[in-house]
Design an enzyme around this catalytic site. Structure first.
Site, mmCIF file in Angstrom:
data_model
loop_
_atom_site.group_PDB
_atom_site.id
_atom_site.type_symbol
_atom_site.label_atom_id
_atom_site.label_comp_id
_atom_site.label_asym_id
_atom_site.label_seq_id
_atom_site.Cartn_x
_atom_site.Cartn_y
_atom_site.Cartn_z
ATOM 1 N N THR A 3 -6.031 24.403 18.707
ATOM 2 C CA THR A 3 -4.853 25.222 18.423
ATOM 3 C C THR A 3 -4.703 25.457 16.918
ATOM 4 O O THR A 3 -3.726 26.057 16.476
ATOM 5 C CB THR A 3 -3.570 24.525 18.941
ATOM 6 O OG1 THR A 3 -3.563 23.184 18.431
ATOM 7 C CG2 THR A 3 -3.521 24.488 20.441
ATOM 8 N N HIS A 12 -21.373 26.983 0.064
ATOM 9 C CA HIS A 12 -21.793 28.379 0.271
ATOM 10 C C HIS A 12 -22.759 28.862 -0.820
ATOM 11 O O HIS A 12 -23.811 29.420 -0.538
ATOM 12 C CB HIS A 12 -20.580 29.317 0.266
ATOM 13 C CG HIS A 12 -19.484 28.938 1.222
ATOM 14 N ND1 HIS A 12 -19.724 28.283 2.393
ATOM 15 C CD2 HIS A 12 -18.147 29.149 1.181
ATOM 16 C CE1 HIS A 12 -18.573 28.093 3.039
ATOM 17 N NE2 HIS A 12 -17.591 28.611 2.316
ATOM 18 N N LEU A 63 -8.411 27.614 12.153
ATOM 19 C CA LEU A 63 -9.792 28.108 12.262
ATOM 20 C C LEU A 63 -10.090 28.566 13.693
ATOM 21 O O LEU A 63 -10.666 29.639 13.908
ATOM 22 C CB LEU A 63 -10.774 27.006 11.843
ATOM 23 C CG LEU A 63 -12.232 27.407 11.927
ATOM 24 C CD1 LEU A 63 -12.604 28.263 10.719
ATOM 25 C CD2 LEU A 63 -13.137 26.189 11.990
ATOM 26 N N LEU A 96 -23.867 30.743 6.082
ATOM 27 C CA LEU A 96 -25.218 30.880 6.635
ATOM 28 C C LEU A 96 -25.236 31.788 7.865
ATOM 29 O O LEU A 96 -26.290 32.171 8.341
ATOM 30 C CB LEU A 96 -25.787 29.503 6.978
ATOM 31 C CG LEU A 96 -26.096 28.620 5.767
ATOM 32 C CD1 LEU A 96 -26.772 27.328 6.199
ATOM 33 C CD2 LEU A 96 -26.991 29.347 4.767
ATOM 34 N N GLY A 100 -9.169 20.439 18.145
ATOM 35 C CA GLY A 100 -8.408 21.166 17.121
ATOM 36 C C GLY A 100 -8.318 22.619 17.560
ATOM 37 O O GLY A 100 -8.288 23.534 16.744
HETATM 38 O O1 LIG Z 1 -15.988 35.013 2.184
HETATM 39 P P1 LIG Z 1 -15.168 34.523 3.328
HETATM 40 O O2 LIG Z 1 -15.886 34.533 4.617
HETATM 41 O O3 LIG Z 1 -13.843 35.187 3.366
HETATM 42 O O4 LIG Z 1 -14.909 32.986 3.079
HETATM 43 C C1 LIG Z 1 -14.277 32.535 1.916
HETATM 44 C C2 LIG Z 1 -13.569 31.227 2.219
HETATM 45 O O5 LIG Z 1 -14.549 30.252 2.502
HETATM 46 C C3 LIG Z 1 -14.014 28.990 2.879
HETATM 47 O O6 LIG Z 1 -15.066 28.122 3.176
HETATM 48 C C4 LIG Z 1 -13.206 28.455 1.739
HETATM 49 O O7 LIG Z 1 -12.624 27.218 2.132
HETATM 50 C C5 LIG Z 1 -12.121 29.420 1.324
HETATM 51 O O8 LIG Z 1 -11.435 28.970 0.184
HETATM 52 C C6 LIG Z 1 -12.722 30.778 1.052
HETATM 53 O O9 LIG Z 1 -11.672 31.702 0.842
#
Ligand SMILES: O=P(O)(O)OC[C@H]1O[C@@H](O)[C@H](O)[C@@H](O)[C@@H]1O
Length: 838
Positions: free
Chosen positions: A77, A314, A80, A253, A75
């Site tokens: 290209t 998260h 992410l 993390l 993946g």
């Molecule tokens: O706080 P960060 O690093 O910008 O990450 C937030 C993003 O984390 C991602 O895991 C989510 O899928 C997103 O929806 C979210 O916007």
């Protein structure tokens, strides 16, 4: 042609003058058949750290000099990879100067297109400004390194199993041709989760490294959408990969602020260890506010919503770091995982009363556009949630953990705040300038570095904290406030540098530090917390909030004992009512009145969803009193959204097996005609739900003598069916729409049957338009004998009608048949959306 990159020690680099790298060309090669699949086991020799003994937090093993690590981004290209991964690997190879790396990108793009795309991605998205300051490189050296990097990532189309064979033979051949031993292989799965299993299988079959080289597969979330699917995914992966080869990544993390929580607690055990408990802590807030909406990724987001997207992973990880016991050996992954698991398993069962959900107003429009949906389609995925947790350990007895996250809020800000109790009372106004802080709120706040620089703020009313050397006192404007309190109330420290989370975790993976990744037991423990709540909230409509700054106080909440309540009193769709005590969804909304009966209102979606809730709640008493729920539905356009809602949101939760569906009226047309009311109900709802065939009761409009022939006695047959199946002939629920002329069911203005107060079912000939066919309808006697009658009116076109109905002195049912609806011993409720009401 595959090439490899190897950093040399500094003096060699000088000698090379231009690149800082050695580049060796290798020749493409054919299939290596000796690569055999193997049974993945925890003690696989291919997986260092595979024994069950505690693994130190530091590197499992130091990379071998003269060895190579192969990195394959599947993946490569995608979004992410473009935004974070290629930068992360660039940072890694620049930090790990003694290690040689070969890099491969794979995707479903055709070979030539993929190669071009990769060049562009590396050109545009890898930047020297994002290389950690700790990397000793001048800007010029970095630019040169980047040029080399751009050339050296080899692209492979990865569509079919054979493509993996080719890729892996190339990897093998390249190493052989340069004479380096393989230290290990990292596969980064930057693809949707449904593809994981197939890829893992291909890797296991043809792409494992030989000898004692390790293999690590980095997997992005989502790891399932509930406990069962997470377990299924884990066991499917374990067919091909050992648990210690799986690195489930949660990028939070890797955030500096998150990584600081446990070390800070350990460093300050003397200061705060004694007060890190329910005797001293009033509550803990874990907040992740985002200002962005979900545009551009609704295809993904709509399947998950805020709780699955960021809270199950998260924020639950953050909660664990704050609440778990500090591992006795901070560098033992075993101790760490044991304490984390212990905490997760102590989180109490969460009910719908402990949660509040919302959706920003423009979400549905964005959803319709991206999902190509029509005006009548809707989504009720929450984009905001507040959830109250309790942990049943002596340390946390009765301490509320309020977790909250939302899209399109007023700002981007993520923090954990520990609010301490304060019994100190100051009789004389304190002099803060002289450091008198005892009366002020006591709190410790970790700003975790999403939307703000990682910072730890500790109230001066608490002891001064110790912080790692790299953290320093930030230069803050004295007028700044920290979550509403003046900055002078705090000891504040900011992290020296904030590293990109993906770069951090890529490095941790390279070093084999599995404690920075999610193990399968922790994953299941976290889903165990969330799954019952997600299920309980399935049919609860989210409150619509304006979004952005306009959200104002809409999402304010109040903790009442073990419940979380909205403070937004005007809201009609978000109000956790007692019905939840019975495991029922809330009938939320404080009704107003309309012609002296209950009125429920909101957007069209909300109004319909409230009506669906009412139906669901009514099923309970009906089923417990007579074992079935009898409902009559109308035809027309208005109820279509209700049918859609019942299908989409309540397919699995509504007691369809005990439900009997009747019709309020029907046109004298074949049941499969487009004009047939039954056809509408069937095609929008009945065909999709698990309702027994024998519980569906279309009106008998087509019998032996044709359509609605008097000789067939259709109304009598339907009446007899009602009498046979419905106790006391009382429908549990009748839903009615209202025509612009005020008709309900097929009771039209000025028709003679309006005066019929005895027949249950009648023919109705005098429809307004002479062209419309004869109809069959329930009479007033049936409708008014029902336990619940709901009148649903939506859309601007009905404003005139509603204006007329607002005139309470107007009572003429002959002119306006809806005014003849007045249940004798039941409840009448109006469901009128804003468009029709305002
Ligand atoms: O706080 P960060 O690093 O910008 O990450 C937030 C993003 O984390 C991602 O895991 C989510 O899928 C997103 O929806 C979210 O916007």
């Amino acid at each position: 042609m595959p090439l490899f990159i190897r950093h040399l020690p500094k003096d060699d680099t000088k000698r090379l003058n231009f690149t800082g790298f050695v580049m060796v060309a290798a020749v493409s090669f054919c299939i290596v058949s000796s690569l055999q699949p193997r049974q993945a086991t925890a003690s696989s020799p291919d997986a260092p750290g595979g024994s069950s003994a505690p693994v130190p937090l530091e590197a499992e093993e130091e990379p071998t000099r003269g060895s190579v690590v192969n990195i394959i981004v599947i993946g490569g290209t995608g979004d992410l990879s473009t935004r974070y991964l290629w930068q992360g690997f660039f940072n890694l190879i620049n930090e790990e100067k003694n290690q040689a790396f070969h890099l491969y990108a794979g995707s479903r793009m055709l070979q030539e297109d993929g190669e071009k795309e990769m060049k562009l991605i590396l050109e545009r998205n890898v930047s020297c400004s994002k290389v950690p300051a700790s990397v000793a490189m001048t800007p010029e050296e970095c630019e040169r390194a980047k040029e080399v990097y751009k050339e050296k990532v080899t692209y492979h189309m990865l569509k079919k199993p054979e493509d993996y064979v080719v890729l892996c033979s190339n990897i093998q051949h390249t190493m052989r041709s340069v004479g380096l031993k393989e230290a290990g292989r990292i596969f980064y799965f930057s693809v949707p989760a449904f593809a994981y299993e197939g890829i893992a299988e291909n890797i296991n079959k043809v792409c494992r490294p030989a000898g004692d080289a390790w293999l690590r597969a980095v997997l992005e979330k989502p790891f399932g959408h509930d406990t069962a699917s997470a377990k299924k995914l884990s066991s499917a992966l374990k067919e091909h990969l050992a648990e210690n080869e799986i690195y489930r990544i949660d990028h939070y993390l890797g955030k500096t602020g998150v990584q600081s929580i446990l070390p800070f607690r350990a460093l300050n055990e003397k200061n705060y260890g004694g007060i890190w408990n329910s005797e001293n802590i009033e509550r803990v807030e874990i907040v992740m506010k985002e200002s962005l909406d979900s545009k551009g990724r609704i295809y993904f987001y709509d399947k998950y919503g805020v709780m699955r997207d960021v809270m199950q992973n998260h924020l639950t990880e953050i909660m664990a770091l704050v609440a778990m016991e500090i591992p006795s050996n901070l560098s033992s992954i075993h101790d760490y995982q044991r304490e984390k698991l212990a905490l997760l398993s102590q989180v109490d069962h969460v009910t719908a009363e402990q949660a509040a959900i919302g959706q920003y107003e423009s979400y549905v429009d964005e959803w319709r556009e991206e999902m190509d949906k029509g005006e009548d389609d809707t989504s009720s995925v929450p984009t905001f949630a507040g959830v109250l947790f309790f942990v049943s350990s002596p340390r946390w007895k009765d301490v509320p953990f309020l977790m909250l996250s939302g899209k399109k809020l007023d700002e981007k800000q993520t923090y954990v705040r520990i609010v301490f109790k304060n019994s100190h009372f100051c009789t004389v106004t304190p002099n803060y300038a002289e450091g008198d802080h005892a009366c002020r709120q006591k709190q410790i706040i970790f700003f975790i570095g999403s939307g703000n620089h990682p910072t730890i703020a500790v109230s001066r009313a608490l002891r001064k904290p110790q912080v790692p050397k790299s953290w320093s006192i930030p230069d803050l404007d004295p007028d700044t406030n920290i979550l509403g309190s003046p900055v002078k109330d705090f000891y504040a420290y900011s992290a020296g540098v904030e590293l990109d989370a993906y770069s951090v975790l890529i490095k941790e993976c390279y070093h084999g530090n599995r404690d920075k990744f999610i193990g399968s037991s922790e994953l299941v423990a976290s889903w165990d917390i969330w799954t019952p709540l997600l299920r309980a909230l399935e049919d609860v409509p989210p409150m619509r909030y304006p979004g952005g700054k306009e959200t104002g106080r809409w999402l304010d909440m109040e903790i009442q004992g073990r419940r979380l309540r909205s403070c937004h009193k005007n809201d009609r769709t978000w109000n956790i009512e007692d019905s939840n005590r019975f495991g029922m969804p809330s009938i939320s909304g404080i009704p107003d009145t309309f012609r002296s009966n209950n009125l429920y209102t909101g957007s069209k979606e909300d109004t319909v969803s409230l009506l669906a809730k009412h139906l669901l709640v009514a099923t309970q008493s009906a089923i417990s009193s007579h074992g079935a729920f009898h409902v009559a539905f109308p035809g027309g356009n208005t109820p279509e959204m209700l049918f859609l809602h019942l299908f989409l949101r309540m397919r699995h939760t509504f007691p369809w097996r005990e439900t009997h569906v009747w019709l309020t009226d029907e046109r004298c047309v074949p049941l499969d005609s487009e004009l047939s009311n039954f056809n509408v109900i069937y095609s929008k709802l009945l065909r999709y739900i698990p309702i027994p065939y024998t519980n569906i009761h279309p009106m008998p409009v087509q019998l032996a003598h044709g359509l609605c022939n008097l000789k067939d006695g259709g109304p009598e047959l339907y009446s007899a069916e009602i009498k046979r199946l419905i106790p006391d002939q009382r429908f549990d629920f009748v839903v009615l729409g209202v025509g612009e002329d005020g008709h309900v069911a097929s009771l039209f203005p000025h028709h003679e049957i309006l005066v019929d107060k005895t027949n249950f079912v009648l023919f109705s000939d005098g429809a307004v338009q002479s062209s419309s066919p004869r109809r069959m309808t329930l009479g007033y006697s049936t409708i008014n004998n029902s336990r619940n009658v709901a009148i649903l009116i939506t859309g601007e076109r009905k404003r005139f009608l509603v204006e007329k109905l607002k005139q309470t002195h107007f009572k003429n049912a002959t002119e306006f048949p809806v005014l003849g609806v007045a249940p004798n011993n039941g409840t009448l409720s109006w469901f009128i959306d804003h468009d029709a009401l305002v």
